[in-house]
Write a protein that holds these residues in place. Structure first.
Motif, PDB file in Angstrom:
ATOM      1  N   ALA A 155       3.258 -90.776  52.221  1.00 55.99           N
ATOM      2  CA  ALA A 155       3.025 -92.226  52.254  1.00 55.99           C
ATOM      3  C   ALA A 155       3.866 -92.873  53.348  1.00 55.99           C
ATOM      4  N   ASN A 167       2.379 -92.115  56.673  1.00 61.63           N
ATOM      5  CA  ASN A 167       1.175 -92.918  56.911  1.00 61.63           C
ATOM      6  C   ASN A 167       1.499 -94.263  57.547  1.00 61.63           C
ATOM      7  N   TRP A 202      -2.965 -89.712  44.433  1.00 60.42           N
ATOM      8  CA  TRP A 202      -2.974 -90.216  45.815  1.00 60.42           C
ATOM      9  C   TRP A 202      -4.237 -91.029  46.089  1.00 60.42           C
ATOM     10  N   TRP A 257       3.114 -97.758  49.679  1.00 63.56           N
ATOM     11  CA  TRP A 257       2.117 -97.016  48.898  1.00 63.56           C
ATOM     12  C   TRP A 257       0.733 -97.634  49.051  1.00 63.56           C
ATOM     13  N   ARG A 315      -1.223 -96.486  52.164  1.00 61.07           N
ATOM     14  CA  ARG A 315      -1.524 -95.066  52.388  1.00 61.07           C
ATOM     15  C   ARG A 315      -3.004 -94.864  52.678  1.00 61.07           C
ATOM     16  N   TYR A 350      -6.708 -89.207  52.986  1.00 59.79           N
ATOM     17  CA  TYR A 350      -5.876 -88.285  53.766  1.00 59.79           C
ATOM     18  C   TYR A 350      -6.159 -86.820  53.431  1.00 59.79           C
TER      19      TYR A 350
END
Length: 332
Positions: free
Chosen positions: A105, A108, A279, A320, A323, A327
């Motif tokens: 995170a 990112n 996630w 967060w 993110r 991904y």
């Protein structure tokens, strides 16, 4: 083999009244001899176990780390600036490596992170390298791989043996000796790519203080250390945590209360889909939610100079929220 090194074993092993710890200079020289391959396996095994019995001192830690950094500085430069050094050597026993999601995170948002670690086969632990491989992320095999990964995703993982084979061999003495050695402290302290910041997870009480005291003598710029989940740099939300920070030439300590009042660990469910589902936002994990949030908050506080727990949590929630939820789809 080195007669100089024999003298260091004698210093450590002369018995209760005759033995003493090493000075910084002695520890630095001893480590440099080992890294140069001038020490017999029997010598290094005796050396590390003699220190292991009483635990390493701050001065020994400083000396070992200075020698290791000097040795690594002679390798080819990475050619790209690293923001955060993240050692990951402990492995998780009763939960998944949620700290990996915290690191991803942060990456990112543009923070360039190098994570490095070591895997002991046959132990009942979730080593982060296993998780990285099974999630479809790249395990770098060279400095060139690290540079490419940082350029494309801001995150790279490199096994210790690829950081340096000599250091990997020192860690693997555990297979012969049956015990971990002070090398575990050295690899957490070494910061192999000379990142601006570093986060250290420790397990045993007092090692957080040892790390910060060593950072002071080493002149490190920015380090966070705390007793994390199973020894990894992951805040256990079911326990109070004391964060030690060395920054701007000063040490500071802050106590964060546990985020979970009840036990929510799912130690009987170590399916990696819990990581990816959390996630993506497909499912809110009972344990992972706060493990990731509190870990991001602790590291973000270091990176951005934020002190209060509340402000760190605001930062963590923002990180967060930003993110890339797809991904893992893109790397698989």
């Amino acid at each position: 083999m080195s007669n100089d090194f024999t003298n260091y074993v004698k210093i450590l092993g002369r018995g209760k009244k005759g033995a003493r710890s090493l000075t910084v200079t002695e520890a630095e020289h001893a480590m440099s001899l080992m890294l140069a391959g001038k020490v017999a396996p029997e010598q290094s095994g005796a050396f590390w176990m003699l220190i292991r019995i009483r635990e390493e001192t701050v001065e020994e830690t400083v000396g070992f780390t200075k020698a290791t950094r000097a040795y690594l500085s002679k390798k080819q430069p990475l050619g790209i600036k690293v923001d955060l050094d993240w050692p990951a050597y402990a492995g998780k026993r009763n939960e998944l490596p949620w700290f990996l999601l915290a690191a991803l995170a942060l990456s990112n948002t543009g923070v360039k992170i190098v994570m490095h670690g070591h895997t002991f086969e046959g132990e009942n632990r979730w080593y982060v390298e296993h998780a990285i491989s099974q999630l479809g992320l790249a395990v770098c095999q060279s400095r060139e791989d690290v540079k490419r990964a940082l350029e494309t995703t801001n995150f790279a993982y490199l096994p210790l043996a690829k950081v340096d084979p000599m250091l990997g061999g020192m860690m693997n003495l555990k297979y012969v000796l049956g015990l971990r050695s002070p090398v575990n402290t050295v690899v957490r302290m070494m910061n192999p790519f000379f990142a601006d910041h570093s986060v250290h997870g420790v397990f045993h009480r007092g090692y957080d203080q040892l790390h910060l005291a060593a950072c002071e003598q080493l002149g490190d710029a920015s380090v966070l250390v705390f007793r994390g989940g199973n020894g990894e740099a992951e805040v256990n939300p079911e326990r109070d945590v004391t964060l030690g920070k060395w920054q701007h030439g000063m040490a500071s300590w802050s106590d964060w209360p546990k985020a979970e009042k009840e036990h929510k660990r799912l130690k009987d469910n170590l399916d990696l889909s819990r990581l990816t589902d959390h996630w993506r936002g497909d499912q809110l994990d009972q344990f992972g939610e706060q493990a990731v949030r509190q870990t991001i908050a602790s590291v973000a506080g270091l990176l951005y100079g934020v002190a209060s727990h509340e402000d760190c949590l605001v930062l963590a929630d923002d990180i967060w929220a930003k993110r890339d939820r797809a991904y893992f789809d893109s790397v698989a």
